[in-house]
Design a protein around this motif. Sequence first.
Motif, PDB file in Angstrom:
ATOM      1  N   ALA A  61      15.339   4.862  41.677  1.00  0.00           N
ATOM      2  CA  ALA A  61      15.044   4.468  40.305  1.00  0.00           C
ATOM      3  C   ALA A  61      14.584   5.678  39.494  1.00  0.00           C
ATOM      4  O   ALA A  61      14.026   6.642  40.032  1.00  0.00           O
ATOM      5  CB  ALA A  61      13.973   3.377  40.294  1.00  0.00           C
ATOM      6  N   ALA A  62      14.827   5.616  38.192  1.00  0.00           N
ATOM      7  CA  ALA A  62      14.461   6.739  37.325  1.00  0.00           C
ATOM      8  C   ALA A  62      12.958   6.990  37.336  1.00  0.00           C
ATOM      9  O   ALA A  62      12.509   8.139  37.244  1.00  0.00           O
ATOM     10  CB  ALA A  62      14.949   6.480  35.903  1.00  0.00           C
ATOM     11  N   LEU A  63      12.162   5.912  37.462  1.00  0.00           N
ATOM     12  CA  LEU A  63      10.709   6.083  37.503  1.00  0.00           C
ATOM     13  C   LEU A  63      10.277   6.820  38.760  1.00  0.00           C
ATOM     14  O   LEU A  63       9.426   7.718  38.713  1.00  0.00           O
ATOM     15  CB  LEU A  63      10.037   4.720  37.425  1.00  0.00           C
ATOM     16  N   GLY A  64      10.855   6.470  39.918  1.00  0.00           N
ATOM     17  CA  GLY A  64      10.521   7.169  41.158  1.00  0.00           C
ATOM     18  C   GLY A  64      10.952   8.621  41.128  1.00  0.00           C
ATOM     19  O   GLY A  64      10.241   9.500  41.621  1.00  0.00           O
ATOM     20  N   CYS A  65      12.110   8.898  40.532  1.00  0.00           N
ATOM     21  CA  CYS A  65      12.565  10.289  40.433  1.00  0.00           C
ATOM     22  C   CYS A  65      11.653  11.100  39.513  1.00  0.00           C
ATOM     23  O   CYS A  65      11.352  12.257  39.800  1.00  0.00           O
ATOM     24  CB  CYS A  65      14.006  10.313  39.922  1.00  0.00           C
ATOM     25  N   ALA A  66      11.203  10.490  38.422  1.00  0.00           N
ATOM     26  CA  ALA A  66      10.283  11.184  37.515  1.00  0.00           C
ATOM     27  C   ALA A  66       8.948  11.471  38.203  1.00  0.00           C
ATOM     28  O   ALA A  66       8.352  12.544  38.011  1.00  0.00           O
ATOM     29  CB  ALA A  66      10.068  10.357  36.258  1.00  0.00           C
ATOM     30  N   ALA A  67       8.468  10.528  39.019  1.00  0.00           N
ATOM     31  CA  ALA A  67       7.219  10.749  39.757  1.00  0.00           C
ATOM     32  C   ALA A  67       7.373  11.874  40.776  1.00  0.00           C
ATOM     33  O   ALA A  67       6.476  12.712  40.941  1.00  0.00           O
ATOM     34  CB  ALA A  67       6.788   9.457  40.449  1.00  0.00           C
ATOM     35  N   LEU A  68       8.519  11.913  41.469  1.00  0.00           N
ATOM     36  CA  LEU A  68       8.763  12.990  42.430  1.00  0.00           C
ATOM     37  C   LEU A  68       8.847  14.342  41.739  1.00  0.00           C
ATOM     38  O   LEU A  68       8.274  15.335  42.207  1.00  0.00           O
ATOM     39  CB  LEU A  68      10.044  12.706  43.203  1.00  0.00           C
ATOM     40  N   SER A  69       9.536  14.400  40.608  1.00  0.00           N
ATOM     41  CA  SER A  69       9.623  15.650  39.854  1.00  0.00           C
ATOM     42  C   SER A  69       8.258  16.097  39.347  1.00  0.00           C
ATOM     43  O   SER A  69       7.921  17.289  39.392  1.00  0.00           O
ATOM     44  CB  SER A  69      10.590  15.478  38.688  1.00  0.00           C
ATOM     45  N   PHE A  70       7.447  15.137  38.895  1.00  0.00           N
ATOM     46  CA  PHE A  70       6.100  15.470  38.427  1.00  0.00           C
ATOM     47  C   PHE A  70       5.258  16.041  39.563  1.00  0.00           C
ATOM     48  O   PHE A  70       4.536  17.036  39.379  1.00  0.00           O
ATOM     49  CB  PHE A  70       5.442  14.209  37.851  1.00  0.00           C
ATOM     50  N   ALA A  71       5.336  15.439  40.756  1.00  0.00           N
ATOM     51  CA  ALA A  71       4.543  15.919  41.887  1.00  0.00           C
ATOM     52  C   ALA A  71       4.982  17.320  42.316  1.00  0.00           C
ATOM     53  O   ALA A  71       4.147  18.186  42.602  1.00  0.00           O
ATOM     54  CB  ALA A  71       4.672  14.942  43.052  1.00  0.00           C
ATOM     55  N   ILE A  72       6.287  17.571  42.341  1.00  0.00           N
ATOM     56  CA  ILE A  72       6.783  18.890  42.764  1.00  0.00           C
ATOM     57  C   ILE A  72       6.377  19.964  41.765  1.00  0.00           C
ATOM     58  O   ILE A  72       5.881  21.036  42.141  1.00  0.00           O
ATOM     59  CB  ILE A  72       8.303  18.848  42.942  1.00  0.00           C
ATOM     60  N   ASN A  73       6.566  19.707  40.475  1.00  0.00           N
ATOM     61  CA  ASN A  73       6.222  20.705  39.459  1.00  0.00           C
ATOM     62  C   ASN A  73       4.723  20.977  39.409  1.00  0.00           C
ATOM     63  O   ASN A  73       4.285  22.127  39.249  1.00  0.00           O
ATOM     64  CB  ASN A  73       6.724  20.247  38.094  1.00  0.00           C
ATOM     65  N   THR A  74       3.916  19.919  39.580  1.00  0.00           N
ATOM     66  CA  THR A  74       2.464  20.114  39.572  1.00  0.00           C
ATOM     67  C   THR A  74       2.007  20.918  40.777  1.00  0.00           C
ATOM     68  O   THR A  74       1.175  21.834  40.651  1.00  0.00           O
ATOM     69  CB  THR A  74       1.759  18.745  39.544  1.00  0.00           C
ATOM     70  N   THR A  75       2.534  20.611  41.953  1.00  0.00           N
ATOM     71  CA  THR A  75       2.151  21.350  43.166  1.00  0.00           C
ATOM     72  C   THR A  75       2.580  22.806  43.090  1.00  0.00           C
ATOM     73  O   THR A  75       1.825  23.710  43.480  1.00  0.00           O
ATOM     74  CB  THR A  75       2.784  20.682  44.396  1.00  0.00           C
ATOM     75  N   SER A  76       3.775  23.050  42.583  1.00  0.00           N
ATOM     76  CA  SER A  76       4.249  24.430  42.459  1.00  0.00           C
ATOM     77  C   SER A  76       3.376  25.231  41.493  1.00  0.00           C
ATOM     78  O   SER A  76       3.001  26.377  41.772  1.00  0.00           O
ATOM     79  CB  SER A  76       5.699  24.433  41.989  1.00  0.00           C
ATOM     80  N   THR A  77       3.030  24.638  40.364  1.00  0.00           N
ATOM     81  CA  THR A  77       2.177  25.334  39.390  1.00  0.00           C
ATOM     82  C   THR A  77       0.775  25.571  39.949  1.00  0.00           C
ATOM     83  O   THR A  77       0.171  26.631  39.707  1.00  0.00           O
ATOM     84  CB  THR A  77       2.104  24.525  38.091  1.00  0.00           C
ATOM     85  N   CYS A  78       0.252  24.612  40.710  1.00  0.00           N
ATOM     86  CA  CYS A  78      -1.058  24.808  41.347  1.00  0.00           C
ATOM     87  C   CYS A  78      -1.022  26.004  42.300  1.00  0.00           C
ATOM     88  O   CYS A  78      -1.971  26.803  42.336  1.00  0.00           O
ATOM     89  CB  CYS A  78      -1.460  23.545  42.107  1.00  0.00           C
ATOM     90  N   GLY A  79       0.046  26.136  43.073  1.00  0.00           N
ATOM     91  CA  GLY A  79       0.148  27.266  43.989  1.00  0.00           C
ATOM     92  C   GLY A  79       0.161  28.597  43.263  1.00  0.00           C
ATOM     93  O   GLY A  79      -0.496  29.560  43.693  1.00  0.00           O
ATOM     94  N   LEU A  80       0.882  28.676  42.144  1.00  0.00           N
ATOM     95  CA  LEU A  80       0.924  29.923  41.384  1.00  0.00           C
ATOM     96  C   LEU A  80      -0.429  30.243  40.757  1.00  0.00           C
ATOM     97  O   LEU A  80      -0.830  31.413  40.682  1.00  0.00           O
ATOM     98  CB  LEU A  80       2.002  29.835  40.302  1.00  0.00           C
ATOM     99  N   LEU A  81      -1.148  29.223  40.303  1.00  0.00           N
ATOM    100  CA  LEU A  81      -2.480  29.460  39.732  1.00  0.00           C
ATOM    101  C   LEU A  81      -3.487  29.873  40.808  1.00  0.00           C
ATOM    102  O   LEU A  81      -4.401  30.664  40.537  1.00  0.00           O
ATOM    103  CB  LEU A  81      -2.958  28.209  38.996  1.00  0.00           C
ATOM    104  N   VAL A  82      -3.341  29.360  42.030  1.00  0.00           N
ATOM    105  CA  VAL A  82      -4.205  29.808  43.127  1.00  0.00           C
ATOM    106  C   VAL A  82      -3.935  31.284  43.436  1.00  0.00           C
ATOM    107  O   VAL A  82      -4.873  32.051  43.715  1.00  0.00           O
ATOM    108  CB  VAL A  82      -3.987  28.922  44.367  1.00  0.00           C
ATOM    109  N   LEU A  83      -2.676  31.695  43.376  1.00  0.00           N
ATOM    110  CA  LEU A  83      -2.372  33.124  43.536  1.00  0.00           C
ATOM    111  C   LEU A  83      -3.020  33.948  42.433  1.00  0.00           C
ATOM    112  O   LEU A  83      -3.486  35.072  42.677  1.00  0.00           O
ATOM    113  CB  LEU A  83      -0.859  33.333  43.517  1.00  0.00           C
ATOM    114  N   ALA A  84      -3.042  33.408  41.218  1.00  0.00           N
ATOM    115  CA  ALA A  84      -3.723  34.116  40.129  1.00  0.00           C
ATOM    116  C   ALA A  84      -5.222  34.240  40.394  1.00  0.00           C
ATOM    117  O   ALA A  84      -5.843  35.273  40.089  1.00  0.00           O
ATOM    118  CB  ALA A  84      -3.467  33.395  38.806  1.00  0.00           C
TER     119      ALA A  84
END
Length: 341
Positions: free
Chosen positions: A104-127
């Motif tokens: 479903a589009a809602l589940g795909c949006a939730a998965l995309s949100f989780a991936i993008n948030t986790t990736s950005t958190c990792g880059l900020l931890v490197l900062a």
Amino acid sequence: MATQTLPNSSAAAVEGPTPTPAGALELIEAANLISAANRAYAVLAAAAFVAGCFLLCGLVATWRAGRHVIWLDRLLWAFCGLQLLLLLFSLYNVVHRPYSLRTAALGCAALSFAINTTSTCGLLVLALMAYSLALDPPSDGFLRRPGICVALVVLTSICITLLLDGLRGPSDGFRRETDCFMDPVHAGVSYAVAKLCLAFLMPYGLQLALLICGCVRQKQSNRRFLSGSEQGPVLLAFGATLLFCHLFYAAALVRAARLQARGELSHRQRAFVSVAELVFFAGSCACLTLVPLVHRPSRKKLAGQFGRAADLCPRPARAQPSRNIITPHIEITDTLQDIES
């Protein structure tokens, strides 16, 4: 026979009449490209998962022993945990290839949100690691408190991801079944460019600015910068690896979005975007694999584990080298007094 090997994401793009033989051949080549990239990524993901489990066991052992963990090591553990989470998120990509996950589009949006948030958190931890190495703040500093750092990193990542979701726009129907991608190509050029600037260039620009400040600050000092710390080579290795993988994916996404806007996106180019998505996740796998090789304490623990495993294995008997041993020889001679007696 050919329709059994076609990716459903590509087949769904062909509506109406049956594709021509040339188009079917292009679909098969695209599916073969995705399958080959998926097999290579599966090998790297397996190695990264083993390395992540080794690091997790080391963290648990350190916590149970009650040893004090310095601030930079805490940031390193947090970064590795986020990369391991990204590795688990990438399983949706591995299991269904060369097909795409349909949900479903809602589940795909939730998965995309989780991936993008986790990736950005990792880059900020490197900062944060670059900030601690470059400026060496006091132990009671504002950005040395775990609660403040967690809140700052998570809230900043969520705000960036929500802004990107707003640029992507609402879905036609949240319950409608669709092919799930981390970043859909049809989201538009503005979304692809915004993700390149906000989720990639901004965190890496912050890291680069902090490293330059650290080099300038330590120019007149006798203490070495980065190379004098155990986390210095780790930070450089992580930053270079993720920068290459993320920029490769972002450039492929921007190019595909421009071609989609002009109506010139072919099946082969759509498959290249899927391969670039695997390269994005391969950056996290490479970082997890590099930790036991670059981080000195982890490398020592790994060497100790291999040493204990070698001691448990039976060793074949080796032939002793020939030695020139002189046998003691005792010679008893009769003296003249013994003969006369």
